[in-house]
Design a protein around this motif. Structure first.
Motif, mmCIF file in Angstrom:
data_model
loop_
_atom_site.group_PDB
_atom_site.id
_atom_site.type_symbol
_atom_site.label_atom_id
_atom_site.label_comp_id
_atom_site.label_asym_id
_atom_site.label_seq_id
_atom_site.Cartn_x
_atom_site.Cartn_y
_atom_site.Cartn_z
ATOM 1 N N GLY A 121 23.109 11.544 2.588
ATOM 2 C CA GLY A 121 21.770 11.278 1.827
ATOM 3 C C GLY A 121 21.803 9.695 1.247
ATOM 4 N N TRP A 122 23.182 9.392 0.968
ATOM 5 C CA TRP A 122 23.187 7.790 0.579
ATOM 6 C C TRP A 122 23.283 6.953 1.770
ATOM 7 N N ILE A 123 23.810 7.682 3.092
ATOM 8 C CA ILE A 123 23.682 6.551 4.136
ATOM 9 C C ILE A 123 22.417 6.339 4.442
ATOM 10 N N GLU A 124 21.339 7.477 4.417
ATOM 11 C CA GLU A 124 19.881 7.433 4.569
ATOM 12 C C GLU A 124 19.331 6.494 3.582
ATOM 13 N N PHE A 125 19.716 6.402 2.370
ATOM 14 C CA PHE A 125 19.258 5.423 1.375
ATOM 15 C C PHE A 125 19.387 3.961 1.772
ATOM 16 N N SER A 126 20.745 3.896 2.228
ATOM 17 C CA SER A 126 21.223 2.511 2.547
ATOM 18 C C SER A 126 20.373 1.843 3.561
ATOM 19 N N PHE A 127 19.780 2.560 4.694
ATOM 20 C CA PHE A 127 18.734 2.274 5.506
ATOM 21 C C PHE A 127 17.382 1.559 4.759
ATOM 22 N N TRP A 128 17.224 2.345 3.782
ATOM 23 C CA TRP A 128 15.913 1.985 2.727
ATOM 24 C C TRP A 128 16.373 0.646 2.036
ATOM 25 N N ILE A 129 17.472 0.447 1.612
ATOM 26 C CA ILE A 129 17.982 -0.741 1.130
ATOM 27 C C ILE A 129 17.745 -2.037 2.072
ATOM 28 N N ILE A 330 31.953 5.360 11.575
ATOM 29 C CA ILE A 330 30.979 4.677 12.356
ATOM 30 C C ILE A 330 29.677 4.142 11.484
ATOM 31 N N MET A 331 29.291 5.412 10.792
ATOM 32 C CA MET A 331 28.018 5.156 10.214
ATOM 33 C C MET A 331 28.350 4.188 8.944
ATOM 34 N N LEU A 332 29.647 4.300 8.450
ATOM 35 C CA LEU A 332 29.743 3.588 7.357
ATOM 36 C C LEU A 332 29.899 2.130 7.720
ATOM 37 N N ILE A 333 30.553 1.818 8.916
ATOM 38 C CA ILE A 333 30.654 0.422 9.220
ATOM 39 C C ILE A 333 29.166 -0.306 9.510
ATOM 40 N N ILE A 334 28.198 0.668 10.151
ATOM 41 C CA ILE A 334 27.015 0.105 10.439
ATOM 42 C C ILE A 334 26.131 -0.406 9.233
ATOM 43 N N VAL A 335 26.494 0.536 7.999
ATOM 44 C CA VAL A 335 25.715 0.130 6.897
ATOM 45 C C VAL A 335 26.271 -1.031 6.226
ATOM 46 N N LEU A 336 27.669 -1.102 6.030
ATOM 47 C CA LEU A 336 28.345 -2.339 5.540
ATOM 48 C C LEU A 336 27.972 -3.703 6.576
ATOM 49 N N VAL A 340 26.406 -4.840 2.949
ATOM 50 C CA VAL A 340 27.453 -5.687 2.089
ATOM 51 C C VAL A 340 27.953 -6.931 2.678
ATOM 52 N N ILE A 341 28.047 -7.024 3.968
ATOM 53 C CA ILE A 341 28.677 -8.082 4.359
ATOM 54 C C ILE A 341 27.580 -9.155 4.415
ATOM 55 N N PRO A 342 26.346 -9.083 4.748
ATOM 56 C CA PRO A 342 25.528 -10.044 4.429
ATOM 57 C C PRO A 342 25.375 -10.715 2.965
ATOM 58 N N LEU A 343 25.431 -9.691 2.142
ATOM 59 C CA LEU A 343 25.341 -9.836 0.852
ATOM 60 C C LEU A 343 26.270 -10.680 0.298
ATOM 61 N N LEU A 344 27.468 -10.479 0.632
ATOM 62 C CA LEU A 344 28.582 -11.093 -0.049
ATOM 63 C C LEU A 344 28.595 -12.406 0.682
ATOM 64 N N SER A 345 28.334 -12.486 1.976
ATOM 65 C CA SER A 345 28.287 -13.962 2.722
ATOM 66 C C SER A 345 27.286 -14.774 1.993
ATOM 67 N N LEU A 346 26.032 -14.423 1.589
ATOM 68 C CA LEU A 346 24.876 -15.051 0.845
ATOM 69 C C LEU A 346 25.558 -15.334 -0.294
ATOM 70 N N LEU A 347 26.140 -14.737 -1.084
ATOM 71 C CA LEU A 347 26.346 -14.971 -2.594
ATOM 72 C C LEU A 347 27.676 -16.039 -2.456
ATOM 73 N N VAL A 348 28.545 -15.819 -1.700
ATOM 74 C CA VAL A 348 29.736 -16.856 -1.536
ATOM 75 C C VAL A 348 28.990 -18.145 -1.154
ATOM 76 N N GLY A 349 27.867 -18.456 -0.445
ATOM 77 C CA GLY A 349 27.261 -19.674 -0.088
ATOM 78 C C GLY A 349 26.893 -20.416 -1.197
ATOM 79 N N THR A 350 26.367 -19.572 -2.215
ATOM 80 C CA THR A 350 25.850 -20.351 -3.355
ATOM 81 C C THR A 350 26.728 -21.188 -4.038
#
Length: 584
Positions: A121-129, A330-336, A340-350
């Motif tokens: 359920g949370w993995i499906e919601f991650s794709f909505w994110i 595998i699914m968790l890695i795809i979601v990350l 998470v990875i692009p969000l952290l990258s964007l935040l660090v860039g600021t």
């Protein structure tokens, strides 16, 4: 007495019947008049700009310089030195992205819908994110990771002697494909395909396994053929959206001169010597290419014979067994990777003094935030964004709900035409929407005073969100019985009273979801308004695009984080409401 009355009425001259009488009644009498006005408004908003594009593609001379008619624009467009490469890039990127994404999405949708995957359920919601996350901030986050010179990942591999040969240039054809896959292409397909897999009768799979077929055979020989119509529809919609791509190619394709149709149109209009006519001719070519795809999608959608739910419907999760946690990892890695990875990258860039340079003195600073948050251009863009997004959310909730009600609940003869018209914008590239509105508001004298106002942006954004917004409310109306509405009508209530007191309370959650969805569209849209903004009406999304085109990544990352907060907040609200926003 009654007989005498009948004789008198018979002796009087009878009105002659003609075609105008029934036409007048079904289109212009009572509430039908309101429906017809709404239909005419949509036809004007949706079809007239498209018609203007085709007409003006044969008009020679720039805006305001009507010098005659001819094929000059078409000749200029087809003789443009970059046209062939733009066509090649458009088709090659579209084919590659769609081939990879549909394969991955089908597997992910099946895993989420048909297996005992932990936390599905949370993995499906991650794709909505991912669906709600704006494109430009994500593009910038991947630049920080894979810039050929200062990218974090590339620097990491360069520091390891035997891996120093590994380098991925985000400003490349491959980089464009990668960013498309991880910024929504896969996510949208998973969102659309998961309900189809969830609604499939599991007895089909069981029968296959009882006959000795393994999981791979069952998946390829039973599941895929059964759901092939749904998969084809999603694939065609994906191809249409790929042909509309703009932001990713604009930023990542610039350094290597990798243009597609949409960016070619943008460059023609923003050239030192604008080529509005040639750009309009090129836009007409894209629309012509899309017509067969639209017809094919409609044909597949209306075909029968592929229902998967019967009176003996049975659903049962496939047991992953010992592979359960491996698949989850595998699914968790795809979601990350997508979130998470692009969000952290964007935040660090600021917080970086120089974007991507970690090894300099005083690499991190708060100066970027202090600078941007106090700039008049940012404050004006933020004000424009909030005003525009709020206004669109309010208008869309009312307008889209009334339209969906007319299509689903009334017997108005023009409802099928209305349904078709509101579906058309989904197939129109954002840059072409922007160009069509430009011709409408600059090429039509009565509308010229509206150019340079928030109103023109609002019209373009309503055009952009109309299809999905109405489909969300339609799907909810179709799930509701109409007994209360019939009782209200039999009691003498008008349709407007019935709509306000009966329909609205029942579809309120869906309307709120549409309002939130449209708020998100207004916050992150770029292509559909990029040709319409001025310095006074520029929203945050266009401000970030301008910063990125100028190479001001520190400033654009701050703007990107603010846009990201607004849009992800929308996804969380939708989750809290529990409203299904998947278009039917």
């Amino acid at each position: 007495m009654a007989e005498l009355k009948e004789e008198i009425e018979y002796s009087l001259p009878q009105p002659k019947s003609n075609w105008f009488t029934p036409t007048y009644e079904v289109y212009f009498q009572g509430k039908n008049l309101f429906y017809t006005i709404l239909l005419a408004g949509y036809a004007f908003l949706v079809l007239y700009p498209i018609l203007l594009l085709f007409i003006n593609s044969f008009r020679e001379g720039e805006l305001g310089q009507d010098v005659g008619w001819g094929l000059t624009n078409w000749i200029e467009a087809f003789s443009h030195p970059s046209l062939l490469s733009a066509l090649t890039n458009t088709l090659s990127i579209t084919f590659t992205v769609q081939a990879i994404s549909i394969t991955i999405s089908v597997v992910i949708a099946w895993i989420i819908a048909r297996t005992d995957l932990p936390g599905r359920g949370w993995i499906e919601f991650s794709f909505w994110i991912v669906f709600f996350m704006p494109t430009l901030p994500l593009v910038q986050s991947w630049i920080l990771l894979f810039d050929p010179y200062v990218g974090v990942v590339n620097q990491f591999f360069a520091s390891i002697p035997f891996l120093s040969w590994i380098q991925f240039n985000i400003f490349s054809w491959e980089g464009i494909v990668w960013v498309h896959l991880v910024t929504g292409t896969i996510a949208v397909k998973v969102i659309l395909l998961t309900p189809a897999f969830r609604n499939m009768d599991s007895s089909l799979e069981e029968a296959s396994r009882v006959n000795g077929a393994n999981m791979f055979t069952t998946f390829t020989k039973v599941i895929i053929p059964v759901l092939l119509p749904s998969i084809l529809i999603v694939l065609i919609l994906g191809i249409i959206r790929s042909l509309e791509a703009f932001e990713i190619e604009m930023i990542l394709g610039g350094p290597e001169k990798i243009d597609v149709f949409s960016t070619q149109i943008y460059r023609m209009i923003n050239d030192a010597n604008p080529q509005h006519g040639a750009a309009t001719a090129l836009a007409s070519v894209i629309l012509t290419i899309m017509v067969p795809l639209i017809v094919l999608q409609q044909w597949i959608t209306r075909r029968g014979g592929h229902a998967t739910i019967s009176g003996k419907f049975k659903t049962q999760k496939f047991q992953l067994g010992k592979f359960r946690w491996l698949v989850f990892s595998i699914m968790l890695i795809i979601v990350l990777i997508m979130t998470v990875i692009p969000l952290l990258s964007l935040l660090v860039g600021t917080f970086m003094s120089m974007y991507g340079f970690f090894n300099i003195d005083n690499a991190f600073t708060l100066a970027n935030w202090n600078l941007i948050l106090t700039r008049d251009t940012f404050l004006q863009a933020l004000k424009n964004t909030l005003f525009l997004a709020t206004l669109m959310a309010i208008i869309s909730m009312l307008l889209y709900s009334i339209t969906a009600y007319i299509i689903v609940r009334t017997k108005y003869v023009g409802r099928n035409l209305l349904d078709f018209i509101v579906w058309v914008p989904y197939t129109i590239p954002g840059i072409i929407i922007s160009l069509g509105m430009l011709w409408l508001f600059l090429g039509t004298k009565v509308f010229q005073p509206l150019y340079g106002t928030i109103g023109i942006l609002l019209v373009a954004l309503i055009f952009t969100g109309i299809t999905t917004g109405i489909q969300i409310i339609k799907s909810n109306l179709l799930q509701l019985g109409n007994e209360l509405e019939e009782a209200s009508s039999l009691s003498g209530a008008s349709w407007w009273y019935t709509y306000r007191r009966i329909v609205l309370p029942n579809i309120a959650p869906a309307m709120i979801a549409v309002g939130i969805f449209c708020f998100s569209i207004a916050t992150k849209s770029t292509a559909s308004i990029v040709l319409l903004t001025t310095n006074d009406t520029m929203p945050l999304s266009i401000l970030q695009l301008m910063y990125m085109l100028d190479g001001s990544y520190e400033a654009s990352s701050v703007v990107g984080v603010i846009i990201m907060v607004l849009t992800i907040g929308v996804a969380l609200i939708v989750r809290a409401l529990g409203v299904n926003m998947t278009p039917k």
